[in-house]
Scaffold this motif. Structure first.
Motif, PDB file in Angstrom:
ATOM      1  N   PHE A   1       0.834  -1.208   0.000  1.00  0.00           N
ATOM      2  CA  PHE A   1       0.000   0.000   0.000  1.00  0.00           C
ATOM      3  C   PHE A   1       0.865   1.252   0.000  1.00  0.00           C
ATOM      4  O   PHE A   1       0.589   2.214  -0.724  1.00  0.00           O
ATOM      5  CB  PHE A   1      -0.931  -0.004   1.215  1.00  0.00           C
ATOM      6  N   VAL A   2       1.921   1.262   0.821  1.00  0.00           N
ATOM      7  CA  VAL A   2       2.813   2.416   0.884  1.00  0.00           C
ATOM      8  C   VAL A   2       3.468   2.677  -0.467  1.00  0.00           C
ATOM      9  O   VAL A   2       3.623   3.832  -0.891  1.00  0.00           O
ATOM     10  CB  VAL A   2       3.886   2.219   1.976  1.00  0.00           C
ATOM     11  N   GLY A   3       3.839   1.616  -1.186  1.00  0.00           N
ATOM     12  CA  GLY A   3       4.418   1.783  -2.510  1.00  0.00           C
ATOM     13  C   GLY A   3       3.462   2.495  -3.451  1.00  0.00           C
ATOM     14  O   GLY A   3       3.852   3.413  -4.191  1.00  0.00           O
ATOM     15  N   GLU A   4       2.196   2.093  -3.421  1.00  0.00           N
ATOM     16  CA  GLU A   4       1.182   2.744  -4.247  1.00  0.00           C
ATOM     17  C   GLU A   4       0.957   4.185  -3.796  1.00  0.00           C
ATOM     18  O   GLU A   4       0.816   5.099  -4.604  1.00  0.00           O
ATOM     19  CB  GLU A   4      -0.130   1.972  -4.166  1.00  0.00           C
ATOM     20  N   LEU A   5       0.918   4.375  -2.475  1.00  0.00           N
ATOM     21  CA  LEU A   5       0.655   5.696  -1.929  1.00  0.00           C
ATOM     22  C   LEU A   5       1.782   6.676  -2.255  1.00  0.00           C
ATOM     23  O   LEU A   5       1.532   7.857  -2.541  1.00  0.00           O
ATOM     24  CB  LEU A   5       0.456   5.598  -0.414  1.00  0.00           C
ATOM     25  N   LEU A   6       3.008   6.209  -2.204  1.00  0.00           N
ATOM     26  CA  LEU A   6       4.134   7.069  -2.561  1.00  0.00           C
ATOM     27  C   LEU A   6       3.973   7.618  -3.973  1.00  0.00           C
ATOM     28  O   LEU A   6       4.193   8.799  -4.232  1.00  0.00           O
ATOM     29  CB  LEU A   6       5.455   6.292  -2.455  1.00  0.00           C
ATOM     30  N   ASN A   7       3.592   6.750  -4.906  1.00  0.00           N
ATOM     31  CA  ASN A   7       3.436   7.183  -6.285  1.00  0.00           C
ATOM     32  C   ASN A   7       2.266   8.159  -6.421  1.00  0.00           C
ATOM     33  O   ASN A   7       2.352   9.164  -7.133  1.00  0.00           O
ATOM     34  CB  ASN A   7       3.230   5.983  -7.198  1.00  0.00           C
ATOM     35  N   GLU A   8       1.171   7.867  -5.725  1.00  0.00           N
ATOM     36  CA  GLU A   8       0.018   8.762  -5.752  1.00  0.00           C
ATOM     37  C   GLU A   8       0.377  10.116  -5.135  1.00  0.00           C
ATOM     38  O   GLU A   8      -0.012  11.160  -5.652  1.00  0.00           O
ATOM     39  CB  GLU A   8      -1.147   8.135  -4.979  1.00  0.00           C
ATOM     40  N   ALA A   9       1.107  10.090  -4.025  1.00  0.00           N
ATOM     41  CA  ALA A   9       1.503  11.335  -3.362  1.00  0.00           C
ATOM     42  C   ALA A   9       2.413  12.152  -4.267  1.00  0.00           C
ATOM     43  O   ALA A   9       2.269  13.376  -4.377  1.00  0.00           O
ATOM     44  CB  ALA A   9       2.202  11.024  -2.040  1.00  0.00           C
ATOM     45  N   ALA A  10       3.345  11.480  -4.925  1.00  0.00           N
ATOM     46  CA  ALA A  10       4.263  12.178  -5.832  1.00  0.00           C
ATOM     47  C   ALA A  10       3.489  12.891  -6.922  1.00  0.00           C
ATOM     48  O   ALA A  10       3.764  14.043  -7.264  1.00  0.00           O
ATOM     49  CB  ALA A  10       5.248  11.179  -6.441  1.00  0.00           C
ATOM     50  N   SER A  11       2.486  12.217  -7.483  1.00  0.00           N
ATOM     51  CA  SER A  11       1.691  12.808  -8.557  1.00  0.00           C
ATOM     52  C   SER A  11       0.804  13.927  -8.039  1.00  0.00           C
ATOM     53  O   SER A  11       0.744  15.023  -8.603  1.00  0.00           O
ATOM     54  CB  SER A  11       0.826  11.732  -9.213  1.00  0.00           C
ATOM     55  N   THR A  12       0.110  13.670  -6.928  1.00  0.00           N
ATOM     56  CA  THR A  12      -0.844  14.641  -6.394  1.00  0.00           C
ATOM     57  C   THR A  12      -0.173  15.924  -5.943  1.00  0.00           C
ATOM     58  O   THR A  12      -0.584  17.034  -6.310  1.00  0.00           O
ATOM     59  CB  THR A  12      -1.618  14.032  -5.209  1.00  0.00           C
ATOM     60  N   PHE A  13       0.895  15.808  -5.159  1.00  0.00           N
ATOM     61  CA  PHE A  13       1.492  17.001  -4.582  1.00  0.00           C
ATOM     62  C   PHE A  13       2.400  17.732  -5.575  1.00  0.00           C
ATOM     63  O   PHE A  13       2.603  18.936  -5.441  1.00  0.00           O
ATOM     64  CB  PHE A  13       2.227  16.639  -3.298  1.00  0.00           C
ATOM     65  N   ALA A  14       2.915  17.031  -6.572  1.00  0.00           N
ATOM     66  CA  ALA A  14       3.663  17.715  -7.627  1.00  0.00           C
ATOM     67  C   ALA A  14       2.749  18.667  -8.388  1.00  0.00           C
ATOM     68  O   ALA A  14       3.160  19.755  -8.804  1.00  0.00           O
ATOM     69  CB  ALA A  14       4.288  16.696  -8.579  1.00  0.00           C
TER      70      ALA A  14
END
Length: 285
Positions: free
Chosen positions: A72-85
């Protein structure tokens, strides 16, 4: 009273959520939490059960989609990178710049006046940019996501995060380069002939300086939050400058010069175009 066996119980059928819906709900729930408090490096304090409860999905369904917290953290990291960028760019800087330039038409006609205006833009916008950066959960999360790449474990999830961060960074630099080029064009400044990096490199240098000060602020705000007496801008009196503005002024002085062919009559036309493009009419006057 005995129940009539011929009577039927009408029930509203429950719709079972798909794996895609469960995944989206859990990621959105976690991102909402991060957006409120910022992201901690590695998500050590992330409680998966709390995310499951906030998402409104069952525990068994959640673990059907994500086999472990690590997945889940792996998926969340990618989502966070996209969202906050996507949230790094700030239209407030352009609105502020339009307001300052429009407020002093008496300075438009001379090179000295236009230089005073651009110094004021740097002084005000870079101070705002620094404090909006350090106060931004989006930037803090983007920084923590970037720092997660230090693990460099060669995993596919981190490779995806790195690529997402790169794309987000490219979009941010492109947006800010357009802003700096617009301000230079508005007030009659141009890159020196011997500077071949264009406004992209100019932006990278400036934004890296601001972000470096923001990182320093995390450990030693006493250094970064001082103000210093700097050159005058709209008046003859010296005024206070934030370190971020002083640093950017050095970059500006190194790479930009006044355009000797500039026609001050273009300021009003271009200012109007920028005002309409940003919807900043009420801010500009």
């Amino acid at each position: 009273m005995p129940r009539d066996p011929s009577a039927r119980i009408t029930r509203t059928p429950s719709r079972r959520m798909t794996s895609v819906q469960i995944r989206r709900r859990m990621l959105d729930a976690a991102l909402a939490t991060i957006g409120e408090r910022g992201m901690t490096l590695g998500f050590h304090d992330l409680q998966l059960d709390d995310v499951i409860a906030s998402a409104g999905v069952s525990r068994s369904s959640a673990y059907r989609v994500f086999k472990s917290k690590e997945e889940f953290v792996g998926e969340l990291l990618n989502e966070a990178a996209s969202t906050f960028a996507e949230q790094l760019s700030d239209d407030h800087a352009l609105r502020t710049a339009i307001r300052i330039v429009a407020s002093r038409p008496d300075l438009h006609s001379t090179e000295d006046g236009r230089r005073r205006l651009i110094l004021e833009l740097i002084r005000v916008v870079l101070e705002q940019n620094f404090y909006s950066t350090i106060d931004s959960a989006a930037w803090q999360s983007f920084l923590a996501t970037s720092a997660a790449l230090l693990a460099n474990d060669g995993s596919e999830s981190l490779r995806r995060v790195a690529e997402t961060l790169r794309r987000g960074s490219d979009r941010f630099v492109e947006s800010m380069a357009a802003f700096h080029e617009a301000m230079a064009r508005l007030l009659g400044f141009t890159l020196r002939d011997d500077f071949v990096g264009g406004f992209t490199l100019y932006t990278v240098l400036g934004s890296s300086m601001v972000e470096g000060l923001a990182v320093r602020h995390l450990s030693n705000p006493a250094i970064t939050d001082n103000f210093y007496v700097g050159p005058p801008t709209l008046t003859e009196e010296p005024t206070e400058w934030a370190p971020s503005a002083i640093g950017f002024l050095a970059i500006f002085d190194k790479f930009l010069v006044a355009d000797p062919q500039f026609d001050p009559a273009t300021i009003d036309v271009y200012l109007t175009q920028l005002t309409w493009a940003t919807g900043a009419g009420s801010d500009a006057h």
